[in-house]
Structure formats: C-alpha cells, structure tokens
Write an enzyme that holds these catalytic residues in place. Structure first.
Site: not given
Ligand code: NI
Length: 182
Positions: A46, A51, A95-96, A137-138, A141
């Site tokens: 995701g 991000q 998470c990235l 989670h997304e 963000h």
């Molecule tokens: Ni993330």
C-alpha cells in the site's frame, strides 16, 4: 524517468492532513499510476499520496501481492472513508516511510470502506484482516498519522532514538565522503 522518492520519518510532510481530491484529472490518474509503480518497486502492499509528497486523499493498495511473482491486483482509492468498523485485531505492521521497524498495532478487524474509483464512481469495499489493516494504515497516512503514533510511547521513543542515530550516521558518512572529493 526516475521514480519519486518515498518520504521517510521524520519528514514533516508525512504529518500533514491531506485534502480531498476535488476532481479526477489526468494528473491524479498519472499520480496513481506512478504510485503503483513505486509500490511494486519498493515493494509494498500500500502507498498513500502524502508518502510521495502530495497532500491529497489518494491511496493505492494490492494486498494480494504478498510475494513477488504473484498476480497483481492493483486498487486505487480516491477520497476513501471508513463507514463501518467492527472487532479488534493486532497486526505486525511496517511502513515504507518508517525504515527498519515493525510493531504490533491494534486495528478494527473488519471495515466497510467507501471510495471513488478513477472514473469517479463510488465503490464500497468490505475488508477484513490484512486488507482491513492495510486500508486503515493508508487512511491514517491521509490524516498525517503513522503506525508508530499508535504504539506505546516507550516503543515509539526507542524507535525515534534509533532512527535519529541512523540519520546522524548517514550524514557523517556522506559529509566525509564529499570531503574526499575536492
Ligand atoms: Ni505506511
């Protein structure tokens, strides 16, 4: 063309609250395509627009793509909104934008989500477990919330210290390297 960079904690742009997408323009479609490319390249399951530095409510996910070589099933969510949630589940998240760290986070186990697709049509998604966790989670963000904001203060501060140390090391290494290039 090089892929956009994924912003990493503690970049302040990750804390912004994103704006709704007012109109699905070619730029929005292009951004969604770029985000999918970045997500598969990293790899991740995701990615949210903030991000990659765009503070708009746009998310891409593919929770079927848990290992390379699996069939891709990309999903683009515009202005996603959780309309129902139920149950509780603990999931080990990463998470990235939060390098070198994973932790268990408590989330709703099942959610119903409303979002527009890239044609501007409203879609409803019922999700549970991994997919429900990923959606939550997304969407976090888009509110400027990272999963490390949902763990204990102690675990979070240990991570923040570790991250600061790693960043200092990177900085020292790059400044000594540039010193050698006179
Ligand atoms: Ni993330």
């Amino acid at each position: 063309m090089a892929l956009r960079e994924v912003l990493q904690f503690p970049d302040p742009r990750l804390k912004r609250v994103s704006e709704p997408v007012a109109e699905i323009t070619d730029e929005v479609r292009q951004l969604a395509a770029d985000m999918l490319e970045i997500m598969y390249d990293e790899p991740g399951i995701g990615l949210a627009a903030p991000q990659v530095g765009e503070a708009i409510r746009l998310v891409v996910v593919d929770t079927d793509w848990t290992d390379e070589g699996a069939e891709r099933n990309p999903l683009v969510l515009v202005n996603p909104e959780i309309i129902e949630s139920d149950g509780k589940i603990l999931w080990n998240e990463g998470c990235l934008s939060v390098p070198d760290f994973q932790a268990e986070v408590e989330r709703a186990e099942r959610i119903r989500l409303k979002a527009l697709d890239l044609d501007g049509r409203e879609q409803i998604y019922d999700a549970e477990e991994l997919r429900a966790v990923c959606f939550q989670h997304e969407i976090d963000h888009l509110e400027g919330i990272l999963f490390i904001d949902r763990i204990s203060r102690l675990k979070r501060s240990l991570y923040v210290q570790k991250r600061k140390k790693a960043l200092r090391r990177e900085q020292e290494e790059s400044s000594s390297a540039s010193g050698a290039n006179f």
